[in-house]
Design an enzyme around this catalytic site. Sequence first.
Site, short mmCIF file in Angstrom:
data_model
loop_
_atom_site.label_atom_id
_atom_site.label_comp_id
_atom_site.label_asym_id
_atom_site.label_seq_id
_atom_site.Cartn_x
_atom_site.Cartn_y
_atom_site.Cartn_z
N ARG A 1 0.99 -1.26 -0.12
CA ARG A 1 0.10 0.10 0.03
C ARG A 1 0.68 1.31 -0.01
O ARG A 1 0.25 2.33 0.30
CB ARG A 1 -0.80 0.13 1.26
N GLU B 1 -1.58 -9.07 -5.09
CA GLU B 1 -3.02 -9.58 -5.16
C GLU B 1 -2.83 -11.29 -5.69
O GLU B 1 -3.57 -11.80 -5.07
CB GLU B 1 -3.84 -9.05 -6.28
N THR C 1 -4.49 -16.74 0.52
CA THR C 1 -3.43 -16.48 1.64
C THR C 1 -3.41 -15.29 2.50
O THR C 1 -3.94 -14.42 1.92
CB THR C 1 -1.84 -16.59 0.79
N LEU D 1 4.73 -20.86 0.09
CA LEU D 1 3.40 -20.04 -0.09
C LEU D 1 2.39 -21.16 -0.62
O LEU D 1 0.95 -20.71 -0.31
CB LEU D 1 3.59 -19.18 -1.08
N TYR E 1 0.18 -23.24 -3.79
CA TYR E 1 -0.48 -23.06 -5.17
C TYR E 1 0.52 -22.55 -6.00
O TYR E 1 0.45 -21.42 -6.35
CB TYR E 1 -1.71 -22.20 -4.92
N TYR F 1 -11.72 -11.67 -9.92
CA TYR F 1 -11.34 -10.84 -8.49
C TYR F 1 -10.11 -9.99 -8.84
O TYR F 1 -10.21 -8.84 -8.64
CB TYR F 1 -11.12 -11.95 -7.32
N ASP G 1 -13.91 -10.84 -3.53
CA ASP G 1 -13.15 -12.35 -2.90
C ASP G 1 -14.15 -12.77 -1.86
O ASP G 1 -15.11 -12.33 -1.70
CB ASP G 1 -11.71 -11.79 -2.44
N CYS H 1 -15.57 -8.02 10.12
CA CYS H 1 -16.67 -9.23 9.63
C CYS H 1 -16.17 -10.51 9.31
O CYS H 1 -16.09 -10.98 8.21
CB CYS H 1 -17.35 -8.39 8.40
N CYS I 1 -19.34 -7.61 15.73
CA CYS I 1 -20.58 -6.80 15.41
C CYS I 1 -20.50 -5.41 16.20
O CYS I 1 -20.93 -4.37 15.50
CB CYS I 1 -21.78 -7.56 15.34
N CYS J 1 -18.67 -2.64 14.72
CA CYS J 1 -18.79 -2.60 13.24
C CYS J 1 -19.29 -1.33 12.77
O CYS J 1 -20.40 -0.81 13.25
CB CYS J 1 -19.55 -3.69 12.73
N SER K 1 -6.22 -29.66 -0.77
CA SER K 1 -7.44 -29.64 -0.52
C SER K 1 -8.26 -30.82 -1.14
O SER K 1 -9.36 -31.02 -0.76
CB SER K 1 -7.87 -28.16 -1.47
#
Length: 388
Positions: free
Chosen positions: A28, A40, A46, A83, A85, A123, A141, A195, A202, A205, A312
């Site tokens: 960021r 991304e 992950t 990591l 995948y 996504y 996502d 969330c 909540c 939130c 998986s």
Amino acid sequence: MYSLEQKQYFSAELMSWYKRHKRDLPWRRSRNPYHIWVSEIMLQQTRVDTVIPYFERFMDKFPTIEALAEAPEEEVLKAWEGLGYYSRARNLQTAVREVQERYGGTVPDTKEDVFSLKGVGPYTAGAILSIAYNKPEPAVDGNVMRVLSRYFLIEEDIMKGSTRVLMEKLAKELIPEGEAGDFNQALMELGALVCTPKSPHCLTCPVMAHCAGRAAGMEDSLPIKKKAKPPRPESRYTALVEGTGEHTGKVLIRQRPAEGLLARMWELPHTLATGAAGDPAAAHEALASHLAADGLGIDSLHLLMQAEHVFSHIRWDMQVYVCRPEPSPLLSELPELLPSHYRWISREEMEQYAFPNVFLRILNTYFKGTFQLKEKERRSLHSRQSVL
DNA sequence: AAAGCGGGGGG
DNA sequence: CCCCCAGCTTT
């Protein structure tokens, strides 16, 4: 559908909350599309905390699209080691090379072009376009589906493609004018921090007041998702072959095929155990015939450890046997003729090969043991010397 | 539409 | 420890 007030309230309160709670994350610190893209891809499936150190190292090693495009694939896989995948890493490099060739090294900024890149789906395309270019595209996502299904009380099965399409339409309508990047990140940030999948917070939130799921007391049962099938168990015999002669201190590894599960990653030789596993004689028989097919005779020595690796869709229950190449008086003078995807490596040379985590655990356990053995020998030698 | 594809974290 | 999390590609 849904009232305009419920939607406007949501966007306004969420943006206000995000400005106060935005985390300082490495990707960021700029809006460099390459940085956003890499982050991304890493963030697919992950968690943020896991990704941070990988992202930092990756950017040090491959600071630009050009650097990544030109890097050997094995270096990219090594940077991705642990990591999971791994097709993400291979696809990313394929896509980066395409950006170099087709777009002159600039990440494209249209939906069609970004979406066509290998490894970029709905996504990730939305995330790159909104975060890097501030285009008003949704980035839906798992976090976003969870937040929206609760706030708007959507009871569709989120595993269905049609539900994702519905969520994308809704998410797009919620984007405040000119704030697509921040809004999409805010939505995911709320899912990650407030969330949450279990016991959502909540009471803190920012949009609880108009949350339909909460009002109905359904925050814990949303989103609706059909259960995945449990992974099928596979019992596997694994060989940790200790080198002899010129390979003393080394172990035998091999590279997996270019396609399929763990493509082009390195591993210890292993083979499916049919019938009742756990019998050392059966293990020896299975491993010996498996390696004989590649021209290596072995003696199975002893069981080192058991290891489990859960994908998986499959669960590997592995029994790891320490083995030695079969002494062969006739052949001992000849060079070994193992296929080229095999290597004898020392502990130090592990650094040059990318292994799935389960093999890192096994190798580290083994080498730790042999190291301790050597230390013990050194100490006992030392004590004998001091007696002298 | 369903299956293949890894690994980590939380309760 | 068991249960949960989840985007893209291929079939």
